[in-house]
Write a protein that holds these residues in place. Structure first.
Motif, PDB file in Angstrom:
ATOM      1  N   ALA A 144      -1.188  60.633   8.095  1.00  0.00           N
ATOM      2  CA  ALA A 144       0.032  60.621   7.282  1.00  0.00           C
ATOM      3  C   ALA A 144      -0.338  60.245   5.850  1.00  0.00           C
ATOM      4  O   ALA A 144      -0.131  59.120   5.422  1.00  0.00           O
ATOM      5  N   GLY A 145      -0.943  61.177   5.163  1.00  0.00           N
ATOM      6  CA  GLY A 145      -1.340  60.917   3.788  1.00  0.00           C
ATOM      7  C   GLY A 145      -2.842  60.869   3.634  1.00  0.00           C
ATOM      8  O   GLY A 145      -3.590  60.930   4.616  1.00  0.00           O
ATOM      9  N   PRO A 146      -3.276  60.719   2.397  1.00  0.00           N
ATOM     10  CA  PRO A 146      -4.706  60.734   2.108  1.00  0.00           C
ATOM     11  C   PRO A 146      -5.375  59.418   2.514  1.00  0.00           C
ATOM     12  O   PRO A 146      -4.708  58.406   2.721  1.00  0.00           O
ATOM     13  N   LEU A 147      -6.685  59.462   2.600  1.00  0.00           N
ATOM     14  CA  LEU A 147      -7.453  58.245   2.823  1.00  0.00           C
ATOM     15  C   LEU A 147      -7.262  57.317   1.633  1.00  0.00           C
ATOM     16  O   LEU A 147      -7.080  57.769   0.502  1.00  0.00           O
ATOM     17  N   ALA A 148      -7.323  56.016   1.904  1.00  0.00           N
ATOM     18  CA  ALA A 148      -7.186  55.010   0.856  1.00  0.00           C
ATOM     19  C   ALA A 148      -8.195  53.898   1.136  1.00  0.00           C
ATOM     20  O   ALA A 148      -8.592  53.701   2.287  1.00  0.00           O
TER      21      ALA A 148
END
Length: 166
Positions: A144-148
């Protein structure tokens, strides 16, 4: 035999001990660190659990192997996103791995989310081919979204994952 149950305010010291053990055992799995949490006072630990157990928005579960706490997960309704629950602090002690404790904790957390009217569950996991990642994927969680970054001082990356509850 693994069982799962909500913790009580009186069990704050067991929670503290498990949380600190988790941070030492798997430092690359959490956004917080042992160094950041070990200096908390007993009063702060007790207040943390008292607040969670009385909030109506949080639920903390212990996994038990017999009568020994061997894992935990913290569930929290999102204040910013109605219908969203966040899972934190998921961890199973090394001696209980492979016995189904992670699966049992996750099932308890998802059941709690459903019972409280949540439509989605979100969590963060270190981006790796790990037992944690495999567990979450097996239950239907998807990226659910980019790596952080896992945390400010870590080269590791975290993946947000989400599950739509049916």
């Amino acid at each position: 035999m693994i069982s799962v149950r909500p913790i009580t305010p009186q069990e704050w010291s067991t929670y503290r001990d498990l949380r600190l053990r988790a941070l030492r055992d798997a430092p690359d799995a959490f956004g917080s660190t042992y160094a950041a949490e070990v200096s908390r006072t007993d009063e702060a630990w007790a207040e943390r659990i008292a607040g969670a157990t009385s909030s109506g928005k949080d639920q903390v579960f212990f996994a038990l192997h017999g009568d020994q706490a061997c894992g935990l997960v913290w569930c929290q309704q999102s204040a910013a996103e109605p219908g969203m629950a966040d899972l934190y602090q998921m961890w199973v002690a090394p001696e209980a791995r492979g016995l189904g404790a992670g699966q049992a904790l996750l099932q308890a957390a998802l059941a709690w989310a459903r019972q409280t009217g949540m439509r989605h569950v979100r969590l963060g996991v270190t981006a790796a081919d790990s037992p944690a990642m495999r567990l979450y994927r097996s239950q239907g969680f998807v990226p659910a979204g980019p790596l952080a970054p896992l945390r400010e001082d870590s080269p590791l990356m975290a993946q947000a994952m989400a599950l739509k509850l049916g």
